[in-house]
Scaffold this active site. Structure first.
Site, PDB file in Angstrom:
ATOM      1  N   ASP A  10      -0.946   0.441  -5.973  1.00  0.00           N
ATOM      2  CA  ASP A  10      -1.923   0.957  -4.818  1.00  0.00           C
ATOM      3  C   ASP A  10      -3.534   1.138  -5.713  1.00  0.00           C
ATOM      4  O   ASP A  10      -2.498   1.145  -6.623  1.00  0.00           O
ATOM      5  CB  ASP A  10      -1.654   3.014  -4.074  1.00  0.00           C
ATOM      6  CG  ASP A  10      -2.543   3.138  -3.276  1.00  0.00           C
ATOM      7  OD1 ASP A  10      -2.185   3.743  -2.347  1.00  0.00           O
ATOM      8  OD2 ASP A  10      -3.338   3.945  -4.040  1.00  0.00           O
ATOM      9  N   GLY A  20       4.794   7.201  -2.060  1.00  0.00           N
ATOM     10  CA  GLY A  20       5.381   6.698  -2.324  1.00  0.00           C
ATOM     11  C   GLY A  20       7.016   6.730  -1.462  1.00  0.00           C
ATOM     12  O   GLY A  20       8.272   6.914  -1.827  1.00  0.00           O
ATOM     13  N   ASP A  65       1.911  -1.132   4.537  1.00  0.00           N
ATOM     14  CA  ASP A  65       1.866  -0.276   6.076  1.00  0.00           C
ATOM     15  C   ASP A  65       0.152   0.520   5.521  1.00  0.00           C
ATOM     16  O   ASP A  65      -0.037   1.318   4.300  1.00  0.00           O
ATOM     17  CB  ASP A  65       2.744   1.389   5.312  1.00  0.00           C
ATOM     18  CG  ASP A  65       2.370   2.688   6.113  1.00  0.00           C
ATOM     19  OD1 ASP A  65       2.379   2.510   7.530  1.00  0.00           O
ATOM     20  OD2 ASP A  65       2.018   3.455   5.265  1.00  0.00           O
ATOM     21  N   ASP A  98      -5.470  -2.966  -6.748  1.00  0.00           N
ATOM     22  CA  ASP A  98      -5.882  -3.530  -5.267  1.00  0.00           C
ATOM     23  C   ASP A  98      -5.286  -4.383  -4.757  1.00  0.00           C
ATOM     24  O   ASP A  98      -4.433  -5.602  -5.030  1.00  0.00           O
ATOM     25  CB  ASP A  98      -6.737  -4.278  -5.630  1.00  0.00           C
ATOM     26  CG  ASP A  98      -7.607  -4.410  -4.007  1.00  0.00           C
ATOM     27  OD1 ASP A  98      -6.920  -4.301  -3.460  1.00  0.00           O
ATOM     28  OD2 ASP A  98      -9.443  -4.402  -4.088  1.00  0.00           O
ATOM     29  N   CYS A 148       0.806  -1.126  -0.075  1.00  0.00           N
ATOM     30  CA  CYS A 148       0.003   0.184   0.240  1.00  0.00           C
ATOM     31  C   CYS A 148       1.174   1.194   0.057  1.00  0.00           C
ATOM     32  O   CYS A 148       1.004   1.301   1.188  1.00  0.00           O
ATOM     33  CB  CYS A 148      -1.232  -0.122   1.270  1.00  0.00           C
ATOM     34  SG  CYS A 148      -1.867  -1.666   0.936  1.00  0.00           S
ATOM     35  N   ALA A 149       1.602   1.472  -0.940  1.00  0.00           N
ATOM     36  CA  ALA A 149       2.373   2.575  -1.279  1.00  0.00           C
ATOM     37  C   ALA A 149       2.542   3.610  -1.540  1.00  0.00           C
ATOM     38  O   ALA A 149       3.502   4.434  -0.766  1.00  0.00           O
ATOM     39  CB  ALA A 149       3.370   2.104  -2.733  1.00  0.00           C
ATOM     40  N   ALA A 150       1.057   4.388  -1.503  1.00  0.00           N
ATOM     41  CA  ALA A 150       1.280   5.998  -1.889  1.00  0.00           C
ATOM     42  C   ALA A 150       1.617   6.951  -0.573  1.00  0.00           C
ATOM     43  O   ALA A 150       0.767   6.392   0.340  1.00  0.00           O
ATOM     44  CB  ALA A 150       0.105   5.982  -2.624  1.00  0.00           C
ATOM     45  N   CYS A 162      -0.198   4.551  10.746  1.00  0.00           N
ATOM     46  CA  CYS A 162      -0.270   5.510  11.464  1.00  0.00           C
ATOM     47  C   CYS A 162      -0.848   5.804  12.603  1.00  0.00           C
ATOM     48  O   CYS A 162      -2.263   7.002  12.294  1.00  0.00           O
ATOM     49  CB  CYS A 162      -0.364   6.560  10.526  1.00  0.00           C
ATOM     50  SG  CYS A 162      -1.604   6.954   9.363  1.00  0.00           S
TER      51      CYS A 162
END
Length: 423
Positions: A214, A194, A271, A241, A190-192, A321
């Site tokens: 993403d 980046g 993440d 996805d 789930c990279a964005a 987070c």
């Protein structure tokens, strides 16, 4: 006593969090110091001055939404779309006091507002009230240029953009915990936008392959922009996805694009999408309890995919987070029970605190987790004089504590899961 009022949460969300945590710059001639983190050689710490209490409030006021207010506290100017209210006779060039409407009660276009609001500092209006509320779609630029913000931090706009990337400290820690090595194949599930993806590639010396996924196309474009800006060639980003990234049998060659075959990656960073309750600054939150608690099933779907895609002997790092037990320690307990192939691992560096009680994990397991809790940092007013006199080690200690809420768990996959279908 905190400079800002208590964060505004819906009562059901506040009660839910209570139950969890009670369970069985160069300024005025001063050169702001840039500190190298002693445990993270590629991380530099920039102290922030504030909150400043000697700013004179003006009669002319502008009210902005909570999201805009959060951005202003981070050092942004006020852009026109974020302005909710402005004083009746405000004109371009006026000195304005800017406030954030933390409960979303101010009506668009109001001429005054007496509801709950937080002072963000003073600025100079670029436009008149009439121009701001003219309804012209092209008015998206700066409406108020902040000249006396409550918090002072150096601007990094266009400062060494090919070398520096702004991140919260825990976001940099998690990539070091993953510890990617040159030549490996890494998945950022789930990279964005980046930040962690590019950090992974940098730690690998851009040698190997970093796959970033993403499901939102414009966010994937942002990953590619950041990779290009930093001159990283090992990153391949896909709009896909993550919950569908694993496929046992593929009848056609995807040429390295998702979905992927089992046990394709040396290391995986998950993440995960989360309730984000650790993000700062944040002066208001309007989510319902149902929304706050909605992320656990999605996180488990993504986690299951990650386990299937990880090679035996590979490392999986899970992070959020947020501060909830359900999205953090409970997920670790679930993972260890659901996937016997996983072993919880110690983390290096370990800058945050231990995991939180309440999910049935042992004291030894809690020590292997890493939880960043901003409430552990003492509130303090950082002024120019205190910054000038502060010792470097004290500023590093405060930076380690006074950051966003964050959670990290590290797992080792000790045996193959091919042929195993997890529920």
């Amino acid at each position: 006593m905190s400079f800002f009022p208590k964060i505004s949460l819906k009562p059901e969300v506040e009660n839910y969090l209570k139950e969890i945590f009670m369970n069985k710059e160069q300024f005025n001639g001063l050169q702001v110091p840039v500190l190298q983190h002693p445990d993270l050689p590629d991380v530099f710490l920039i102290p922030v001055i504030g909150p400043r209490k000697n700013i004179r409030k003006q009669q002319c006021e502008v009210i902005v939404g909570a999201q805009c207010g959060n951005a202003v506290l981070r050092g942004a100017h006020v852009y026109v779309p974020g302005i909710v209210s402005a004083s009746k006779f405000m004109k371009a060039g006026d000195v304005i006091s800017v406030y954030s409407d933390i409960k979303g009660k101010c009506k668009k276009g109001a001429k005054e507002f007496d509801g709950a609001k937080v002072f963000l500092g003073n600025g100079i209006s670029e436009l008149s009230r009439k121009e701001i509320f003219s309804g012209l779609p092209e008015l998206k630029g700066i409406g108020i240029r902040m000249t006396e913000p409550v918090y002072l931090s150096p601007s990094f706009d266009r400062v060494l953009p090919n070398y520096l990337f702004l991140q919260n400290l825990p976001s940099a820690v998690v990539t070091h915990v993953l510890n990617p090595q040159p030549g490996e194949k890494i998945l950022d599930l789930c990279a964005a936008p980046g930040g962690k993806t590019t950090h992974i590639a940098a730690l690998m010396h851009d040698q190997g392959e970093v796959i970033a996924l993403d499901k939102i196309s414009n966010k994937v474009e942002k990953i590619n922009e950041n990779a290009s800006l930093l001159g990283l060639n090992s990153i391949r980003a896909f709009c896909f996805d993550g919950t569908k990234a694993f496929k046992v049998d593929m009848t056609e060659n995807t040429e390295g694009a998702p979905p992927f075959l089992p046990e394709s990656f040396d290391r995986i960073l998950l993440d995960a999408p989360c309730s984000g309750l650790g993000q700062r600054p944040n002066m208001a939150w309007t989510w319902t309890l149902k929304e706050v608690m909605s992320y656990q099933p999605l996180q488990r779907k993504l986690f299951t995919v990650a386990v299937q895609l990880l090679k035996p002997g590979g490392v999986l790092v899970y992070s959020t987070c947020t501060i909830t037990l359900a999205e953090n320690e409970e997920q670790v307990a679930w993972a260890l029970k659901t996937f016997p192939c996983l072993q919880l691992q110690p983390q290096k560096p370990h800058i945050g605190g231990e995991g939180m009680l309440g999910a049935g994990l042992s004291p030894e397991q809690l020590k292997q987790l890493q939880r960043f809790d901003p409430s552990a940092a003492p509130f303090q007013h950082t002024c120019i004089d205190s910054l000038r006199d502060a010792r470097g080690e004290d500023m590093v200690w405060l930076a380690n504590k006074d950051c966003i809420g964050f959670f990290i768990a590290k797992f080792l996959k000790c045996k193959s899961t091919e042929g195993v279908v997890s529920k």
